[in-house]
Design an enzyme around this catalytic site. Structure first.
Site, PDB file in Angstrom:
ATOM      1  N   THR A  29      -5.442  33.278  29.998  1.00  0.00           N
ATOM      2  CA  THR A  29      -4.435  32.859  28.919  1.00  0.00           C
ATOM      3  C   THR A  29      -3.336  34.083  28.763  1.00  0.00           C
ATOM      4  O   THR A  29      -2.277  33.677  28.029  1.00  0.00           O
ATOM      5  CB  THR A  29      -5.137  32.732  27.513  1.00  0.00           C
ATOM      6  OG1 THR A  29      -5.987  33.957  27.299  1.00  0.00           O
ATOM      7  CG2 THR A  29      -6.112  31.680  27.623  1.00  0.00           C
ATOM      8  N   GLU A 154       1.570  48.148  37.344  1.00  0.00           N
ATOM      9  CA  GLU A 154       0.685  47.127  38.379  1.00  0.00           C
ATOM     10  C   GLU A 154       1.599  46.174  39.005  1.00  0.00           C
ATOM     11  O   GLU A 154       1.729  45.570  40.095  1.00  0.00           O
ATOM     12  CB  GLU A 154      -0.655  46.602  37.675  1.00  0.00           C
ATOM     13  CG  GLU A 154      -1.390  46.109  38.590  1.00  0.00           C
ATOM     14  CD  GLU A 154      -2.881  45.822  38.227  1.00  0.00           C
ATOM     15  OE1 GLU A 154      -3.514  46.729  37.370  1.00  0.00           O
ATOM     16  OE2 GLU A 154      -3.660  44.957  38.715  1.00  0.00           O
ATOM     17  N   ASP A 166      -5.725  43.498  30.230  1.00  0.00           N
ATOM     18  CA  ASP A 166      -6.575  44.539  30.910  1.00  0.00           C
ATOM     19  C   ASP A 166      -6.015  45.821  30.392  1.00  0.00           C
ATOM     20  O   ASP A 166      -6.957  46.805  29.769  1.00  0.00           O
ATOM     21  CB  ASP A 166      -6.526  44.506  32.274  1.00  0.00           C
ATOM     22  CG  ASP A 166      -7.375  43.400  32.909  1.00  0.00           C
ATOM     23  OD1 ASP A 166      -8.009  42.530  32.170  1.00  0.00           O
ATOM     24  OD2 ASP A 166      -7.091  43.111  34.080  1.00  0.00           O
TER      25      ASP A 166
HETATM   26  P1  ADP Z   1     -10.781  45.292  39.019  1.00  0.00           P
HETATM   27  O1  ADP Z   1      -9.468  45.920  38.339  1.00  0.00           O
HETATM   28  O2  ADP Z   1     -11.344  43.982  38.659  1.00  0.00           O
HETATM   29  O3  ADP Z   1     -11.767  46.338  39.478  1.00  0.00           O
HETATM   30  P2  ADP Z   1      -8.483  45.502  41.106  1.00  0.00           P
HETATM   31  O4  ADP Z   1      -8.647  44.614  42.558  1.00  0.00           O
HETATM   32  O5  ADP Z   1      -7.634  44.942  40.218  1.00  0.00           O
HETATM   33  O6  ADP Z   1     -10.337  45.011  40.547  1.00  0.00           O
HETATM   34  O7  ADP Z   1      -8.659  47.201  41.267  1.00  0.00           O
HETATM   35  C1  ADP Z   1      -9.485  47.489  42.158  1.00  0.00           C
HETATM   36  C2  ADP Z   1      -8.537  48.762  42.911  1.00  0.00           C
HETATM   37  O8  ADP Z   1      -8.316  49.669  41.917  1.00  0.00           O
HETATM   38  C3  ADP Z   1      -9.586  49.310  43.998  1.00  0.00           C
HETATM   39  O9  ADP Z   1      -9.455  48.794  45.119  1.00  0.00           O
HETATM   40  C4  ADP Z   1      -8.763  50.706  44.093  1.00  0.00           C
HETATM   41  O10 ADP Z   1      -7.476  50.651  44.691  1.00  0.00           O
HETATM   42  C5  ADP Z   1      -8.565  51.012  42.675  1.00  0.00           C
HETATM   43  N1  ADP Z   1      -9.644  51.852  41.858  1.00  0.00           N
HETATM   44  C6  ADP Z   1     -10.061  51.491  40.820  1.00  0.00           C
HETATM   45  N2  ADP Z   1     -11.008  52.498  40.502  1.00  0.00           N
HETATM   46  C7  ADP Z   1     -10.705  53.724  41.374  1.00  0.00           C
HETATM   47  C8  ADP Z   1     -11.331  54.964  41.514  1.00  0.00           C
HETATM   48  N3  ADP Z   1     -12.190  55.208  40.669  1.00  0.00           N
HETATM   49  N4  ADP Z   1     -10.703  55.466  42.474  1.00  0.00           N
HETATM   50  C9  ADP Z   1      -9.814  55.024  43.548  1.00  0.00           C
HETATM   51  N5  ADP Z   1      -9.194  53.789  43.513  1.00  0.00           N
HETATM   52  C10 ADP Z   1      -9.845  53.164  42.305  1.00  0.00           C
HETATM   53 MG    MG Z   2      -7.732  44.815  37.965  1.00  0.00          MG
END
Ligand code: ADP
Ligand code: MG
Length: 376
Positions: A29, A154, A166
């Protein structure tokens, strides 16, 4: 664990934390400028940070490959960064682009927010950088401004066309409350939510099916919604009232109708959920959650076998309601349960996954926790 000193040869100036989130209701949404109702998780991305005077950004993550990524100011401006370092680099780039006079930093991350599990580790990572930079460079920006900066980072510099939920959740949520957010004007209200006090538990079940929002499906859905709004002559689907849904659907091609039906009914579910919380009836959320899942499964078509199974198994075992949370295509399922059935529901879902030959889900309980903050 590698210490900041061992990595960078000096101590950090401080440590900041930003949480992951689950959205109780209101999925897909936000980019339609509608309503959402997230809570922050106790799981956070933490960053130890120190300013640098040479404009360089040095990045390390305990969840990374052990290396330190070093970026010059030119690398940042050129946007040549790859891998996870894109996220923190994107936030610094967004700050610079917005005209804030910030320099470099040494940043070391550690996190217990699972990645790609629909719990928004990416926004937690971005918001941790945003609050750290706000403090380190004395920017004095508000939570909302930082959330918008993180979203823009982002969108523009990682390339994920996410809505604002988010980042707003990670920045603005409070312990003991859900954040009722109108994503059109960002007006928000903290709605008290004491699950334990109501004899309830919220199970968060990570199906371990990794979604990848950057893979184009999300962008396609978003484009479909924008096309529908355009055909209806509206700025966003948020403007279609529930009472006008049938008439709106009659003016749209077949393939866009289910998308619009989901968005409009989901917005209504958020408002009904908030009314129940205001009336002191959090247990009443149960059927709304399950109806939200059916809409995501049948109309929006973003669920998968594992999330569908978790919902069915949880409800069959006595959960008051359950639904996938996050963008979909895997990720996590939440289930609202009476406290004394929490273990049985978790056990039933685990058993159902085993019987179906799926990897066991990771299950924990959540209470609404705090938003992004300095921790030391
Ligand atoms: P979500 O936000 O649902 O977890 P996303 O695909 O939007 O999934 O984001 C995940 C990505 O964020 C990971 O693939 C990585 O690149 C980055 N990320 C998240 N947390 C970390 C972390 N602690 N260290 C390094 N990269 C991270
Ligand atoms: Mg995400």
């Amino acid at each position: 664990m590698t210490t900041f000193h061992a990595l960078y040869g000096h101590q950090p100036e401080g440590e900041w934390a930003a949480p992951g989130r689950v959205n109780l209701i209101g999925e897909h949404t936000d980019y339609n400028l509608g309503f959402v109702l997230p809570i922050a998780l106790a799981q956070t991305v933490r960053v130890q940070a120190r300013r640098r005077t040479d404009g360089r950004l040095r990045l390390h993550s305990a969840q990374g490959d052990g290396t330190v990524t070093e970026l010059t100011a030119e690398d940042l401006a050129a946007g040549t960064v790859t891998g996870w370092a894109r996220y923190p680099a994107a936030v610094v780039r967004a700050l610079l682009e917005a005209g804030h006079r910030v320099g470099g930093a040494d940043l070391s991350f550690d996190s217990d927010v699972p990645t790609g599990a629909g719990l928004s580790s990416s926004a937690a990572l971005e918001c941790a950088v945003a609050v750290a930079y706000d403090d380190l460079y004395g920017l004095g920006l508000g939570e909302q401004e930082l959330a918008l900066l993180a979203q823009r980072a982002e969108n523009r510099f990682v390339g994920v066309p996410c809505g604002v939920m988010d980042q707003m959740a990670s920045m603005c949520c409070r312990a003991g409350a859900a954040l009722y957010l109108d994503t059109r004007d960002l007006s928000a209200r903290q709605v008290p939510l004491d699950l334990a006090g109501a004899g309830l538990r919220l199970l968060v079940m990570d199906t371990r099916v990794k979604h990848d929002l950057a893979d184009g499906a999300y962008a396609q859905l978003r484009a479909g919604c924008e096309r529908a709004a355009e055909l209806l002559g509206l700025p966003a689907l948020r403007e279609v009232p529930l009472s006008g849904l049938d008439e709106a659907l009659s003016r749209l091609p077949d393939e866009l109708r289910p998308l619009v039906r989901h968005v409009v009914t989901e917005d209504d579910r958020v408002r009904r959920a908030v009314a129940l919380l205001d009336a002191g009836d959090p247990a009443g959320l149960g059927p709304i959650l399950t109806a939200g899942h059916a809409s995501l499964r049948d109309d929006y078509r973003v669920s998968c076998a594992e999330t569908d199974l978790a919902v069915v198994a949880a409800v069959a075992a006595g959960a008051l309601g359950a639904r996938m949370t996050g963008g979909g295509f895997g990720g996590s399922v939440i289930a609202l349960v009476a406290a004394d059935t929490a273990e049985a529901v978790a056990g039933s879902v685990t058993q159902a996954f085993r019987s179906a030959g799926h990897t066991a889900p990771a299950i924990h309980q959540a209470e609404p926790a705090s938003g992004a903050r300095r921790v030391s």
